[in-house]
Motif scaffolding. Sequence first.
Motif, short mmCIF file in Angstrom:
data_model
loop_
_atom_site.label_atom_id
_atom_site.label_comp_id
_atom_site.label_asym_id
_atom_site.label_seq_id
_atom_site.Cartn_x
_atom_site.Cartn_y
_atom_site.Cartn_z
N LEU A 60 45.58 36.81 32.53
CA LEU A 60 44.49 38.04 32.70
C LEU A 60 44.43 37.92 34.12
N VAL A 61 43.45 39.01 34.51
CA VAL A 61 44.25 39.60 35.91
C VAL A 61 42.58 38.78 36.36
N GLN A 62 41.68 38.98 35.48
CA GLN A 62 40.11 37.68 35.95
C GLN A 62 40.90 36.69 36.31
N LEU A 63 41.88 36.33 35.47
CA LEU A 63 41.73 34.24 35.63
C LEU A 63 42.95 34.32 36.74
N ASN A 64 43.83 35.53 37.29
CA ASN A 64 44.86 35.28 38.04
C ASN A 64 44.07 35.08 39.61
N THR A 65 42.88 35.65 39.32
CA THR A 65 42.30 36.37 40.96
C THR A 65 41.88 34.72 41.63
N GLU A 66 40.98 34.12 39.94
CA GLU A 66 40.68 32.82 39.76
C GLU A 66 41.75 31.81 40.55
N LEU A 67 42.85 31.85 39.81
CA LEU A 67 43.70 30.98 39.80
C LEU A 67 44.01 31.21 41.60
N HIS A 68 44.20 32.12 42.56
CA HIS A 68 44.71 32.42 42.83
C HIS A 68 43.88 31.95 44.14
N ALA A 70 41.64 29.12 43.56
CA ALA A 70 41.71 28.12 43.63
C ALA A 70 43.06 27.54 44.88
N GLU A 71 44.42 28.35 44.07
CA GLU A 71 44.90 28.58 44.93
C GLU A 71 45.31 27.74 47.31
N GLN A 72 44.34 29.55 46.77
CA GLN A 72 43.96 28.59 48.18
C GLN A 72 43.10 28.27 49.00
N LEU A 74 42.76 25.08 47.39
CA LEU A 74 44.23 24.02 47.22
C LEU A 74 44.52 24.24 48.95
N GLN A 75 45.38 24.75 49.83
CA GLN A 75 45.89 25.01 50.46
C GLN A 75 45.71 24.53 51.72
N SER A 76 43.80 25.31 51.82
CA SER A 76 42.95 25.02 52.54
C SER A 76 42.53 23.84 52.71
N GLN A 77 42.19 22.81 52.08
CA GLN A 77 42.48 21.55 51.64
C GLN A 77 43.08 20.61 52.30
N LYS A 78 44.42 21.27 52.09
CA LYS A 78 45.79 20.57 52.04
C LYS A 78 46.28 20.62 53.30
N ARG A 79 45.94 21.37 54.26
CA ARG A 79 45.72 21.90 55.59
C ARG A 79 45.11 20.81 56.56
N HIS A 80 44.02 21.01 56.12
CA HIS A 80 42.62 20.03 56.55
C HIS A 80 42.58 18.55 56.39
N TRP A 81 43.54 18.22 55.36
CA TRP A 81 44.27 16.70 55.09
C TRP A 81 45.38 16.60 56.28
N LEU A 82 46.38 17.49 55.57
CA LEU A 82 47.77 17.37 57.10
C LEU A 82 47.04 17.25 58.10
N GLN A 83 46.01 17.84 58.75
CA GLN A 83 45.32 18.13 60.09
C GLN A 83 45.31 16.44 60.87
N SER A 84 44.40 15.79 59.60
CA SER A 84 43.89 14.61 59.92
C SER A 84 44.15 13.20 59.65
N GLU A 85 45.66 13.84 58.50
CA GLU A 85 47.03 12.36 58.89
C GLU A 85 47.02 12.69 59.64
N SER A 86 47.63 13.70 60.54
CA SER A 86 48.69 14.25 61.49
C SER A 86 47.99 14.01 62.81
N LEU A 87 47.02 13.67 63.15
CA LEU A 87 45.47 13.77 63.94
C LEU A 87 45.80 11.51 64.41
N GLN A 88 45.82 10.75 62.95
CA GLN A 88 45.94 9.97 62.72
C GLN A 88 47.14 9.02 63.28
#
Length: 369
Positions: A60-68, A70-72, A74-88
């Motif tokens: 569904l278009v609405q579900l696809n928008t929500e999925l998009h 959520a993926e964004q 998740l990608q943001s959280q992954k970047r923050h986590w990777l930044q923290s792990e890289s810094l440590q």
Amino acid sequence: MSSGSDSALSSLLGETDRVQQQVIPSFPLCNVTEEDLAQNPGFCKLLSALAQRVDQTGLLVQLNTELHKAEQKLQSQKRHWLQSESLQGALQEMIQEHRVRKQHATASPDGNMFYETMEKSLLVSRCITLLDPSGSVSRDQPSLLGLNPRLLMELMPSEKNVQRMKQVLPEKLEKHLKKKCLDLLSYYQPEWEAESEGLKTTKMSHLSAQLDKDKKRAESLKESCQESTILLQRQTRLYLSEMMKCVQLLQSFVLDHRLRVQTDLDGKKLDYFEGKCELVLQKIKTEMVEIQLDTYTADTISAHRKIRETMASELKACQAEKRSVESKLASFEILGRGFEALAEEYCRLRQEIDVKNWALKEFTQYRDK
């Protein structure tokens, strides 16, 4: 009237074609053709209605928008986590390098205090994270080993040392990261190692884009390599199948040729063996003649000739005697069975006379002794 019906029919067909052209691109994963849609107009209308509510993946278009979204997120959280792990990870590398330097040279007290403060701060923060990794943990749940973040915070270095460490940390971290980037640049392009630091810094700013470009190129090469591998496998299977056909055809040709030539070869072998047998027979005859020549000399042949003449004359005499005896027997046979009894009696009497003469002779010889 007919012109109006024709125009309505043409508009209906045009509308149908337009709907079909909209439906087919909207569902690329479905193997739907224009013929299928033309044969099932109801199904075509259903797909047209669904095309307004779902995307090409079937969501569904609405579900696809929500999925998009959520993926964004998740990608943001992954970047923050990777930044923290890289810094440590970078901070841990700095600590390890300081320990190695201490083994070879004496470090300054300020440096030792800086790295000790940073190591303790990292250890305490790591332990606090392990105790409470998320805010969803229930407060009623017992903590690990009976510890809590407040108790661990008491193990932190003094506030003064922490502030000093925070003031010096950005500069040292920047130097460490810059050194790692330069090492990476030297590893990526060894020919740039002899250049000046300013030029290296300038080229280092373009390293990320170059790495992305090389990564995409490597992925493209990997895909092309996979395609080439698949194509090679198909060509190999095709080549093997064609080779098997050629081998079978060659085997049939060889078998036919062998059967055709075998008759001629057998005939030639037969002629050869016949000639060889004839030669052996002639050789045997020659050897027999040579043996006869060596065995029978002129004197032997003359003696054999005389013996043959004597035997021939004796054979003639015996044959003449045989004929006379046969004539006598024939004359005796004419007399009948009565004469046969007299002949037998005569034979018996002759035998008795012979026996008595032998006995008389023996008796006379014994008496004389």
